[in-house]
Design a protein around this motif. Structure first.
Motif, PDB file in Angstrom:
ATOM      1  N   MET A   1     -12.937   3.062  -7.384  1.00 53.30           N
ATOM      2  CA  MET A   1     -12.047   4.094  -6.906  1.00 53.30           C
ATOM      3  C   MET A   1     -10.632   3.773  -7.351  1.00 53.30           C
ATOM      4  SD  MET A   1     -11.104   3.243  -2.937  1.00 53.30           S
ATOM      5  CE  MET A   1      -9.517   3.997  -3.112  1.00 53.30           C
ATOM      6  N   GLY A   2      -9.795   4.805  -7.348  1.00 47.34           N
ATOM      7  CA  GLY A   2      -8.401   4.613  -7.697  1.00 47.34           C
ATOM      8  C   GLY A   2      -7.876   5.814  -8.448  1.00 47.34           C
ATOM      9  N   VAL A   3      -6.585   5.785  -8.710  1.00 46.20           N
ATOM     10  CA  VAL A   3      -5.964   6.891  -9.434  1.00 46.20           C
ATOM     11  C   VAL A   3      -6.449   6.901 -10.871  1.00 46.20           C
ATOM     12  CG1 VAL A   3      -3.925   6.904  -7.923  1.00 46.20           C
ATOM     13  CG2 VAL A   3      -3.892   5.562 -10.054  1.00 46.20           C
ATOM     14  N   SER A   4      -6.247   8.010 -11.521  1.00 48.97           N
ATOM     15  CA  SER A   4      -6.609   8.144 -12.923  1.00 48.97           C
ATOM     16  C   SER A   4      -5.850   7.108 -13.749  1.00 48.97           C
ATOM     17  CB  SER A   4      -6.262   9.557 -13.392  1.00 48.97           C
ATOM     18  OG  SER A   4      -6.746   9.771 -14.687  1.00 48.97           O
ATOM     19  N   GLY A   5      -6.503   6.576 -14.762  1.00 50.08           N
ATOM     20  CA  GLY A   5      -5.861   5.631 -15.660  1.00 50.08           C
ATOM     21  C   GLY A   5      -5.994   4.171 -15.279  1.00 50.08           C
ATOM     22  N   THR A   6      -6.683   3.880 -14.187  1.00 44.69           N
ATOM     23  CA  THR A   6      -6.838   2.483 -13.778  1.00 44.69           C
ATOM     24  C   THR A   6      -8.006   1.797 -14.483  1.00 44.69           C
ATOM     25  OG1 THR A   6      -8.142   3.172 -11.862  1.00 44.69           O
ATOM     26  CG2 THR A   6      -5.787   2.740 -11.488  1.00 44.69           C
ATOM     27  N   GLY A   7      -8.826   2.548 -15.177  1.00 53.32           N
ATOM     28  CA  GLY A   7      -9.949   1.949 -15.893  1.00 53.32           C
ATOM     29  C   GLY A   7     -11.270   2.067 -15.169  1.00 53.32           C
ATOM     30  N   LYS A   8     -11.380   3.048 -14.276  1.00 50.26           N
ATOM     31  CA  LYS A   8     -12.605   3.180 -13.482  1.00 50.26           C
ATOM     32  C   LYS A   8     -13.851   3.299 -14.352  1.00 50.26           C
ATOM     33  CE  LYS A   8     -11.137   6.729 -11.135  1.00 50.26           C
ATOM     34  NZ  LYS A   8      -9.773   6.868 -11.672  1.00 50.26           N
ATOM     35  N   THR A   9     -13.781   4.073 -15.410  1.00 52.49           N
ATOM     36  CA  THR A   9     -14.954   4.276 -16.271  1.00 52.49           C
ATOM     37  C   THR A   9     -15.335   2.983 -16.990  1.00 52.49           C
ATOM     38  OG1 THR A   9     -14.426   6.607 -16.573  1.00 52.49           O
ATOM     39  CG2 THR A   9     -15.854   5.585 -18.235  1.00 52.49           C
ATOM     40  N   PHE A  93     -16.645  -0.108  -1.887  1.00 55.12           N
ATOM     41  CA  PHE A  93     -15.664   0.424  -2.823  1.00 55.12           C
ATOM     42  C   PHE A  93     -14.883  -0.692  -3.494  1.00 55.12           C
ATOM     43  CE2 PHE A  93     -16.630   3.783   0.091  1.00 55.12           C
ATOM     44  CZ  PHE A  93     -16.745   4.883  -0.742  1.00 55.12           C
ATOM     45  N   VAL A  94     -14.619  -0.523  -4.774  1.00 57.72           N
ATOM     46  CA  VAL A  94     -13.733  -1.393  -5.531  1.00 57.72           C
ATOM     47  C   VAL A  94     -12.520  -0.532  -5.871  1.00 57.72           C
ATOM     48  CG1 VAL A  94     -13.413  -2.736  -7.640  1.00 57.72           C
ATOM     49  CG2 VAL A  94     -15.638  -2.752  -6.478  1.00 57.72           C
ATOM     50  N   HIS A  95     -11.410  -0.823  -5.207  1.00 54.26           N
ATOM     51  CA  HIS A  95     -10.174  -0.060  -5.424  1.00 54.26           C
ATOM     52  C   HIS A  95      -9.408  -0.721  -6.555  1.00 54.26           C
ATOM     53  CE1 HIS A  95      -6.115   1.528  -3.673  1.00 54.26           C
ATOM     54  NE2 HIS A  95      -6.342   1.942  -4.908  1.00 54.26           N
ATOM     55  N   LEU A  96      -9.359  -0.054  -7.706  1.00 52.45           N
ATOM     56  CA  LEU A  96      -8.605  -0.559  -8.850  1.00 52.45           C
ATOM     57  C   LEU A  96      -7.143  -0.177  -8.665  1.00 52.45           C
ATOM     58  CD1 LEU A  96     -11.074   0.253 -11.762  1.00 52.45           C
ATOM     59  CD2 LEU A  96     -10.848  -1.852 -10.422  1.00 52.45           C
ATOM     60  N   THR A  97      -6.283  -1.187  -8.627  1.00 54.64           N
ATOM     61  CA  THR A  97      -4.864  -0.974  -8.355  1.00 54.64           C
ATOM     62  C   THR A  97      -4.017  -1.539  -9.493  1.00 54.64           C
ATOM     63  OG1 THR A  97      -4.558  -3.077  -7.198  1.00 54.64           O
ATOM     64  CG2 THR A  97      -5.283  -1.201  -5.874  1.00 54.64           C
ATOM     65  N   GLY A  98      -2.825  -1.023  -9.606  1.00 57.05           N
ATOM     66  CA  GLY A  98      -1.907  -1.541 -10.613  1.00 57.05           C
ATOM     67  C   GLY A  98      -0.557  -0.882 -10.505  1.00 57.05           C
ATOM     68  N   GLU A  99       0.389  -1.446 -11.218  1.00 59.91           N
ATOM     69  CA  GLU A  99       1.733  -0.887 -11.225  1.00 59.91           C
ATOM     70  C   GLU A  99       1.709   0.487 -11.882  1.00 59.91           C
ATOM     71  OE1 GLU A  99       4.963  -3.272 -12.527  1.00 59.91           O
ATOM     72  OE2 GLU A  99       4.113  -5.105 -11.680  1.00 59.91           O
ATOM     73  N   LEU A 130      -7.722   1.484   0.637  1.00 55.39           N
ATOM     74  CA  LEU A 130      -8.772   1.028   1.549  1.00 55.39           C
ATOM     75  C   LEU A 130      -8.151   0.442   2.806  1.00 55.39           C
ATOM     76  CD1 LEU A 130     -11.239  -0.859  -0.836  1.00 55.39           C
ATOM     77  CD2 LEU A 130     -11.686   1.262   0.403  1.00 55.39           C
ATOM     78  N   GLN A 131      -8.747   0.751   3.937  1.00 52.12           N
ATOM     79  CA  GLN A 131      -8.308   0.206   5.215  1.00 52.12           C
ATOM     80  C   GLN A 131      -9.154  -1.024   5.548  1.00 52.12           C
ATOM     81  OE1 GLN A 131      -5.541   1.560   6.905  1.00 52.12           O
ATOM     82  NE2 GLN A 131      -5.480   2.393   4.835  1.00 52.12           N
ATOM     83  N   PRO A 132      -8.644  -1.907   6.404  1.00 55.50           N
ATOM     84  CA  PRO A 132      -9.381  -3.137   6.712  1.00 55.50           C
ATOM     85  C   PRO A 132     -10.807  -2.916   7.220  1.00 55.50           C
ATOM     86  CG  PRO A 132      -7.146  -3.291   7.547  1.00 55.50           C
ATOM     87  CD  PRO A 132      -7.335  -1.865   7.051  1.00 55.50           C
ATOM     88  N   ASP A 133     -11.063  -1.775   7.873  1.00 56.47           N
ATOM     89  CA  ASP A 133     -12.407  -1.530   8.392  1.00 56.47           C
ATOM     90  C   ASP A 133     -13.330  -0.853   7.376  1.00 56.47           C
ATOM     91  OD1 ASP A 133     -10.909   0.862   8.580  1.00 56.47           O
ATOM     92  OD2 ASP A 133     -12.251   1.619  10.137  1.00 56.47           O
ATOM     93  N   GLU A 134     -12.840  -0.605   6.156  1.00 57.94           N
ATOM     94  CA  GLU A 134     -13.679   0.007   5.127  1.00 57.94           C
ATOM     95  C   GLU A 134     -14.300  -1.081   4.254  1.00 57.94           C
ATOM     96  OE1 GLU A 134     -12.349   3.970   3.360  1.00 57.94           O
ATOM     97  OE2 GLU A 134     -10.447   2.948   3.753  1.00 57.94           O
TER      98      GLU A 134
END
Length: 165
Positions: A1-9, A93-99, A130-134
Motif C-alpha cells: 500500500m502507499g501513494v502512487s510512485g512508491t514502487g508498489k508494483t 499491509f506493507v506501507h511503502l513510504t518515502g520522501e 497504518l495505525q498501531p492496531d492494524e
C-alpha cells in the motif's frame, strides 16, 4: 500500500516471488471509468474506489486457503484497508513510504502510466498511515526495489504476531 510512485508494483512482484505466492496488480482491477478519470487528472473519490476495492477483495477471497498472495493497492485510507480485510481477514499491509520529493521524481520518470504526477498531492492528502492496531509494517522506499523488498521481508518476519488461544 502507499501513494502512487512508491514502487508498489515492482516491490509487490519481488515480494510475491520471494514468498512463492501469486501476485496481482491492483491497478488491473480498476473499472475503465476510474482509469479515464485519473488519466484526466481527476482524483478518485470513495464512491469510485468501492467497486475497485471490492474487485480486489473478490480476488483475495478466491485464493485457496493458506496459499497467501501479494496484491499491490494504494489502500490510502483505513476504511479502504478495513474493506479489504473484510474480504481477507488475515491480510497484512506493507506501507511503502518515502520522501515526497523522491516519489515525485520517480513518478515524473515513469513512462506510459495513467496516473499523472499532478495527482500525487491528492494521494498524500488522503493518506492515512497504518495505525498501531492494524496488521502491517511501514517500509522506507529509498534505494533499489530489491533493497525495499528485502526491508519489507525483514519487517514482516520481525513483526509481532497476534496470539490466538
Amino acid at each position: 500500500m502507499g501513494v502512487s510512485g512508491t514502487g508498489k508494483t515492482t516491490v509487490g512482484r519481488l515480494l510475491a516471488d520471494a514468498l512463492g505466492v501469486p501476485y496481482a496488480e491492483g491497478d488491473a482491477f480498476h473499472p475503465a471509468a476510474n482509469v479515464a478519470k485519473m488519466s484526466a487528472g481527476i482524483p478518485l473519490d470513495d464512491d469510485d474506489r468501492r467497486p475497485w476495492l471490492d474487485a480486489i477483495g473478490d480476488w483475495l477471497r478466491g485464493r485457496p486457503p493458506g496459499q497467501g498472495a501479494v496484491v499491490s493497492c494504494s489502500a490510502l485510507k483505513r476504511a479502504y484497508r478495513d474493506r479489504l480485510r473484510s474480504a481477507a481477514p488475515d491480510a497484512v499491509f506493507v506501507h511503502l513510504t518515502g520522501e515526497r520529493s523522491l516519489i515525485e521524481r520517480r513518478m515524473a520518470a515513469r513512462a506510459e502510466h495513467f496516473m499523472p504526477p499532478s495527482l500525487l498531492a491528492s494521494q498524500f492528502a488522503a493518506l492515512e498511515p497504518l495505525q498501531p492496531d492494524e496488521p502491517g509494517v511501514a517500509v522506507e522506499v529509498s534505494g533499489s526495489p530489491e533493497t525495499t523488498a528485502a526491508r519489507a521481508l525483514a519487517a514482516l518476519t520481525d513483526r509481532p504476531r497476534p496470539r490466538h488461544p
